[in-house]
Design a protein around this motif. Structure first.
Motif, PDB file in Angstrom:
ATOM      1  N   ARG A 182       0.090-104.747  62.034  1.00 37.48           N
ATOM      2  CA  ARG A 182       1.265-105.578  61.750  1.00 37.48           C
ATOM      3  C   ARG A 182       1.890-105.186  60.411  1.00 37.48           C
ATOM      4  NH1 ARG A 182       0.726-108.637  66.010  1.00 37.48           N
ATOM      5  NH2 ARG A 182      -1.211-109.725  66.524  1.00 37.48           N
ATOM      6  N   MET A 183       1.129-104.539  59.567  1.00 37.64           N
ATOM      7  CA  MET A 183       1.615-104.053  58.284  1.00 37.64           C
ATOM      8  C   MET A 183       0.689-102.927  57.837  1.00 37.64           C
ATOM      9  SD  MET A 183       0.195-106.915  55.612  1.00 37.64           S
ATOM     10  CE  MET A 183       0.681-105.889  54.230  1.00 37.64           C
ATOM     11  N   GLY A 184       1.075-102.179  56.813  1.00 38.83           N
ATOM     12  CA  GLY A 184       0.175-101.139  56.344  1.00 38.83           C
ATOM     13  C   GLY A 184       0.891-100.033  55.613  1.00 38.83           C
ATOM     14  N   ILE A 185       0.212 -98.903  55.440  1.00 37.46           N
ATOM     15  CA  ILE A 185       0.701 -97.774  54.659  1.00 37.46           C
ATOM     16  C   ILE A 185       0.613 -96.511  55.505  1.00 37.46           C
ATOM     17  CG2 ILE A 185       0.459 -96.447  52.527  1.00 37.46           C
ATOM     18  CD1 ILE A 185      -1.132 -98.832  51.379  1.00 37.46           C
ATOM     19  N   GLN A 186       1.743 -95.801  55.606  1.00 36.03           N
ATOM     20  CA  GLN A 186       1.793 -94.524  56.310  1.00 36.03           C
ATOM     21  C   GLN A 186       2.028 -93.402  55.302  1.00 36.03           C
ATOM     22  OE1 GLN A 186       1.769 -93.609  59.907  1.00 36.03           O
ATOM     23  NE2 GLN A 186       1.433 -91.698  58.799  1.00 36.03           N
ATOM     24  N   GLU A 187       1.101 -92.472  55.220  1.00 38.91           N
ATOM     25  CA  GLU A 187       1.290 -91.325  54.335  1.00 38.91           C
ATOM     26  C   GLU A 187       2.219 -90.305  54.998  1.00 38.91           C
ATOM     27  OE1 GLU A 187       0.305 -91.206  51.320  1.00 38.91           O
ATOM     28  OE2 GLU A 187      -1.072 -92.940  51.326  1.00 38.91           O
ATOM     29  N   THR A 188       3.190 -89.781  54.218  1.00 41.39           N
ATOM     30  CA  THR A 188       4.081 -88.737  54.707  1.00 41.39           C
ATOM     31  C   THR A 188       4.192 -87.643  53.651  1.00 41.39           C
ATOM     32  OG1 THR A 188       6.197 -89.485  53.783  1.00 41.39           O
ATOM     33  CG2 THR A 188       5.428 -90.591  55.794  1.00 41.39           C
ATOM     34  N   LYS A 189       4.833 -86.526  53.994  1.00 40.67           N
ATOM     35  CA  LYS A 189       4.982 -85.405  53.067  1.00 40.67           C
ATOM     36  C   LYS A 189       5.737 -85.795  51.798  1.00 40.67           C
ATOM     37  CE  LYS A 189       4.963 -81.912  56.731  1.00 40.67           C
ATOM     38  NZ  LYS A 189       5.763 -80.883  57.445  1.00 40.67           N
ATOM     39  N   ASN A 190       6.642 -86.753  51.931  1.00 42.69           N
ATOM     40  CA  ASN A 190       7.493 -87.131  50.805  1.00 42.69           C
ATOM     41  C   ASN A 190       7.109 -88.464  50.179  1.00 42.69           C
ATOM     42  OD1 ASN A 190       9.511 -84.881  50.775  1.00 42.69           O
ATOM     43  ND2 ASN A 190       9.799 -85.596  52.884  1.00 42.69           N
ATOM     44  N   GLY A 191       5.928 -88.955  50.510  1.00 45.66           N
ATOM     45  CA  GLY A 191       5.461 -90.190  49.902  1.00 45.66           C
ATOM     46  C   GLY A 191       5.086 -91.227  50.939  1.00 45.66           C
ATOM     47  N   PRO A 192       4.323 -92.254  50.541  1.00 45.67           N
ATOM     48  CA  PRO A 192       3.879 -93.286  51.493  1.00 45.67           C
ATOM     49  C   PRO A 192       5.014 -94.219  51.898  1.00 45.67           C
ATOM     50  CG  PRO A 192       3.137 -93.813  49.276  1.00 45.67           C
ATOM     51  CD  PRO A 192       3.757 -92.460  49.194  1.00 45.67           C
ATOM     52  N   ILE A 193       4.906 -94.731  53.138  1.00 46.74           N
ATOM     53  CA  ILE A 193       5.806 -95.771  53.631  1.00 46.74           C
ATOM     54  C   ILE A 193       5.019 -97.066  53.678  1.00 46.74           C
ATOM     55  CG2 ILE A 193       7.122 -96.613  55.612  1.00 46.74           C
ATOM     56  CD1 ILE A 193       7.641 -93.680  56.333  1.00 46.74           C
ATOM     57  N   TYR A 194       5.522 -98.085  52.989  1.00 46.05           N
ATOM     58  CA  TYR A 194       4.891 -99.403  52.970  1.00 46.05           C
ATOM     59  C   TYR A 194       5.658-100.320  53.927  1.00 46.05           C
ATOM     60  CZ  TYR A 194       2.782 -97.750  48.587  1.00 46.05           C
ATOM     61  OH  TYR A 194       2.094 -97.034  47.626  1.00 46.05           O
ATOM     62  N   VAL A 242      14.467 -99.841  49.835  1.00 44.59           N
ATOM     63  CA  VAL A 242      13.897-101.020  50.488  1.00 44.59           C
ATOM     64  C   VAL A 242      14.828-101.472  51.612  1.00 44.59           C
ATOM     65  CG1 VAL A 242      13.090-103.398  50.182  1.00 44.59           C
ATOM     66  CG2 VAL A 242      12.815-101.735  48.323  1.00 44.59           C
ATOM     67  N   VAL A 243      14.258-101.790  52.759  1.00 48.78           N
ATOM     68  CA  VAL A 243      14.986-102.467  53.842  1.00 48.78           C
ATOM     69  C   VAL A 243      14.228-103.750  54.164  1.00 48.78           C
ATOM     70  CG1 VAL A 243      16.068-100.425  54.844  1.00 48.78           C
ATOM     71  CG2 VAL A 243      13.758-101.054  55.550  1.00 48.78           C
ATOM     72  N   GLY A 244      14.959-104.796  54.549  1.00 45.08           N
ATOM     73  CA  GLY A 244      14.286-106.070  54.789  1.00 45.08           C
ATOM     74  C   GLY A 244      15.053-106.983  55.714  1.00 45.08           C
ATOM     75  N   SER A 245      14.423-108.090  56.073  1.00 43.19           N
ATOM     76  CA  SER A 245      15.065-109.114  56.904  1.00 43.19           C
ATOM     77  C   SER A 245      16.312-109.648  56.210  1.00 43.19           C
ATOM     78  CB  SER A 245      14.096-110.273  57.142  1.00 43.19           C
ATOM     79  OG  SER A 245      12.951-109.863  57.839  1.00 43.19           O
ATOM     80  N   GLY A 246      17.362-109.858  56.971  1.00 46.04           N
ATOM     81  CA  GLY A 246      18.549-110.499  56.429  1.00 46.04           C
ATOM     82  C   GLY A 246      19.530-109.515  55.819  1.00 46.04           C
ATOM     83  N   GLU A 247      20.235-109.984  54.793  1.00 47.08           N
ATOM     84  CA  GLU A 247      21.329-109.230  54.182  1.00 47.08           C
ATOM     85  C   GLU A 247      20.964-108.780  52.775  1.00 47.08           C
ATOM     86  OE1 GLU A 247      26.112-109.811  53.167  1.00 47.08           O
ATOM     87  OE2 GLU A 247      24.899-111.508  53.872  1.00 47.08           O
ATOM     88  N   ALA A 308      10.198-103.207  54.130  1.00 46.91           N
ATOM     89  CA  ALA A 308       9.546-101.905  54.041  1.00 46.91           C
ATOM     90  C   ALA A 308      10.170-101.148  52.889  1.00 46.91           C
ATOM     91  CB  ALA A 308       9.709-101.128  55.345  1.00 46.91           C
ATOM     92  N   THR A 309       9.370-100.309  52.252  1.00 48.02           N
ATOM     93  CA  THR A 309       9.857 -99.568  51.089  1.00 48.02           C
ATOM     94  C   THR A 309       9.188 -98.205  51.022  1.00 48.02           C
ATOM     95  OG1 THR A 309      10.099 -99.599  48.677  1.00 48.02           O
ATOM     96  CG2 THR A 309       8.156-100.682  49.568  1.00 48.02           C
ATOM     97  N   SER A 310       9.961 -97.193  50.603  1.00 46.07           N
ATOM     98  CA  SER A 310       9.418 -95.847  50.464  1.00 46.07           C
ATOM     99  C   SER A 310      10.422 -94.947  49.759  1.00 46.07           C
ATOM    100  CB  SER A 310       9.103 -95.257  51.839  1.00 46.07           C
ATOM    101  OG  SER A 310       8.573 -93.952  51.718  1.00 46.07           O
ATOM    102  N   LYS A 311       9.932 -93.927  49.071  1.00 48.95           N
ATOM    103  CA  LYS A 311      10.809 -92.879  48.545  1.00 48.95           C
ATOM    104  C   LYS A 311      11.038 -91.801  49.598  1.00 48.95           C
ATOM    105  CE  LYS A 311       7.014 -90.434  46.175  1.00 48.95           C
ATOM    106  NZ  LYS A 311       6.522 -89.989  44.841  1.00 48.95           N
ATOM    107  N   ALA A 312      10.354 -91.915  50.749  1.00 45.29           N
ATOM    108  CA  ALA A 312      10.472 -90.922  51.822  1.00 45.29           C
ATOM    109  C   ALA A 312      11.503 -91.308  52.877  1.00 45.29           C
ATOM    110  CB  ALA A 312       9.113 -90.729  52.493  1.00 45.29           C
TER     111      ALA A 312
END
Length: 645
Positions: A182-194, A242-247, A308-312
């Motif tokens: 339901r939530m977590g951390i994904q490692e990618t080449k350009n940084g983790p996705i939270y 960062v992207v999130g619920s709402g506006e 969700a937030t990430s530099k990737a």
């Protein structure tokens, strides 16, 4: 002697009864019991399935400030909850949900995780909330933490109907790499996705059915939440998006001037517009040159928020056209790895199609944006935002996006209790997904026609659980069938083969309209469909949702009148198991001509067999019940009669 005679007679009747029933398990008295579906209404809930004149519902407004630390993978925050008591009861205490506490080996969720793990399990991670301060109306609170719940014991009871309190909680937690999918951390080449959810203490629901709803969070059972308004601020490194619920309320502060222009273009474009492209991922100029940024969001009349937030992140967006004429945004956030082979480069197209389809069919989407995030979570929904697996492609990607956004109708708009009734969101959603999938892009990913005879053995497995079981009680390998597939197929059968699309859709839309942003129970849904469609459906609800009954229709035999085919024939059909459905029968005569006869379910009210006459002039070549395989018949071998010679 009299007692002995009675016993002998009783034994004889019992023997005769057993002999008569040996070929059939069916009982019309069980299926059409007059009191089984006979429920009384209340001032809060009408007999029609709608909210009653005295319906009430508490509410919770949230103001949250949180900081994500990407060096130690933690969140630190403070939430202020304005809780309003609209109930007729004084409240001596409050209950809050602390779902992060499940991500700990010592929690109930941790201790009930099998050694083999599982999608919703917790192994070898000791997270959970650290609570540093709790106050009520500015004064220190007397509180108790019990697993995934917090009880706050009030010095003065909340007044009935008008009581209001402000609860403040300061907290922190370490982000689990895999938080029950339901939530977590994904490692990618350009940084983790939270992908961050269940990230602040939330009010439990107090309702007219159970009072406080305090089932612990174990993983499989999802959420039951009050509605309210959210203002939340997320502080992250400036390299993040960062992207999130709402506006998003401060676009110009957190995006570059060029990206802000692109947002304006996307708001007026039916085609996907790149906000931050793949080529800009390693371009420092694609992010403001600061140490950290605070992203400010607002989400109105919602039951939860996630982000969700990430530099990737690659970000793109397009316009969604709602039936009222209102325009909102479809947004996608995903890593470079998700591009290609009909991957996330089509995500925004898929989001737009899904939201527009359901808005036109069911009820207009209510949030200012619909955002899909590619990351570690295989598929999970929150108001206005969903998390999907970053590797999904083509039909798989459309399917998961469409399913997760379908949840914005069930349970985001229609706020059922997911912690107890998984089928009221997963099953409803599986049902509506059948139609959206077929409709997308003129059938690009159209489902094959379902053969319910082939599906029946999986619906009626020997180790199945009743649909109306608490999700954490349903065996892990059964959850997909009991929460998703069986209720989804059941509603499809009800729409297509029992009520018809017009009557079913009319009743369903009224159910959604009546219970939008409210809390229906299963009985409210059953009553709503019955009242709106004009049918007593107890015979359908009971075997499909409450019991583990099976369906087995058969053709028992054919006899010609006076043994002369030219004078017509009497055909006998039989219901062999405890479930029943309407009957459709094809009669084929010599020469190939076919006659189809349809019967309502009421033919089974008089017993397990039904005879009908057909006017034939030629011998009958075959008789087949359910020739199109629209009902889940467990035994197709007895569905067709043919003459022995």
């Amino acid at each position: 002697m009299l007692k002995k005679s009675i016993l002998v007679i009783a034994a004889l009747v019992s023997t005769i009864s057993l002999f008569a029933q040996k070929n059939s398990n069916y009982s019309q008295y069980d299926l059409f019991h007059p009191l089984w579906n006979y429920q009384y209404n209340s001032p809060q809930r009408s007999g029609s399935g709608a909210p009653g004149p005295a319906y009430w519902q508490n509410s919770a407004d949230y103001k949250i400030s949180a900081t994500l630390n990407d060096e130690n993978n933690s969140v630190t925050g403070e939430v202020e909850i304005t809780y309003k008591n609209a109930s007729p009861d004084k409240l001596n205490y409050l209950w809050l949900q602390l779902d992060q506490n499940s991500f700990n080996t010592q929690s109930r969720g941790g201790k009930t995780t099998p050694v083999t793990g599982g999608r919703f399990g917790n192994l070898d991670f000791n997270g959970g909330y650290t609570i540093s301060n709790v106050s009520i109306d500015g004064k220190p609170a007397n509180y108790l933490v019990e697993d995934t719940r917090m009880q706050i014991r009030l010095a003065q009871p909340m007044a009935e109907k008008v009581g209001v309190v402000k609860v403040k909680v300061a907290y922190s937690f370490t982000i689990p790499k895999d938080g029950s999918d339901r939530m977590g951390i994904q490692e990618t080449k350009n940084g983790p996705i939270y992908t961050i959810a269940q990230w602040f203490p939330r009010m439990c629901v107090y309702d007219d059915i159970e009072g406080w709803n305090v089932l612990p969070y174990l993983g499989a059972g999802e959420f039951y939440l009050e509605y309210g308004n959210f203002e939340y601020n997320i502080t992250v490194p400036a390299s993040h998006i960062v992207v999130g619920s709402g506006e998003l309320m401060n676009t110009s502060e957190v995006y570059t001037s060029e990206q802000t222009k692109r947002w304006a273009q996307a708001a007026n474009s039916d085609k996907t517009v790149a906000i931050r492209s793949e080529s800009e991922l390693n371009d420092a100029a694609s992010r403001p040159s600061k140490g950290s940024l605070t992203w400010r969001f607002k989400c109105q009349n919602a039951r939860d928020v996630a982000f969700a937030t990430s530099k990737a992140f690659i970000i793109d967006a397009a316009k969604i056209n709602l039936p009222s004429g209102k325009k909102i945004l479809a947004i996608s956030a995903y890593p470079k790895e998700s591009i290609g082979s009909n991957g996330y480069e089509r995500s925004t197209e898929f989001v737009k199609a899904s939201i527009e389809y359901y808005s036109n069919w069911l009820y207009e989407f209510t949030y200012p944006a619909a955002t899909n995030v590619g990351g570690t979570v295989s598929g999970m929904e929150y108001p206005g935002i969903v998390f999907c697996g970053q590797d999904a492609k083509a039909a798989g990607l459309f399917g998961v996006i469409d399913h997760e956004f379908g949840h914005n109708w069930f349970p985001m708009i229609v706020g059922s209790n997911e912690r107890k009734f998984a089928w009221m969101d997963e099953g409803f959603n599986t049902f509506i997904n059948f139609y959206s999938m077929d409709a997308f892009n003129k059938g690009e990913f159209k489902n094959r026609k379902f053969d319910m005879h082939q599906i029946a053995p999986r619906l009626f497995r020997e180790n199945a659980d009743p649909i109306l079981s608490i999700p954490d009680v349903i065996q892990a390998n059964n959850l997909g069938w009991e929460a998703y597939n069986k209720p989804g197929f059941g509603l499809r059968i009800l729409r297509e083969n029992i009520l018809g699309p017009d009557r079913f859709d009319y009743a369903l839309k009224n159910y959604i309209k009546n219970w939008a942003f409210k809390h229906p129970t299963p009985l409210d849904f059953f009553k709503s469909i019955e009242d709106g469609a004009g049918e007593d459906l107890g015979w359908f609800w009971r075997p499909w949702f409450y019991e583990l009954w099976k369906l087995d229709q058969s053709v028992k035999g054919v006899s010609y009148i006076e043994q002369d085919p030219t004078k017509g024939a009497i055909i006998t059909i039989e219901n062999m198991e405890k479930m029943a459905m309407p009957a459709e029968v094809d009669v084929e005569v010599a020469g190939g001509e076919k006659l189809r006869v349809k019967f309502p379910v009421e033919i089974w009210q008089r017993g397990g067999t039904w005879e009908f006459k057909v006017n034939t002039k030629l011998p009958i070549k075959s008789v087949t019940i359910d020739p199109d395989h629209v009902f889940p018949d467990i035994n197709s071998k007895n569905n067709t009669w043919k003459p022995k010679n």
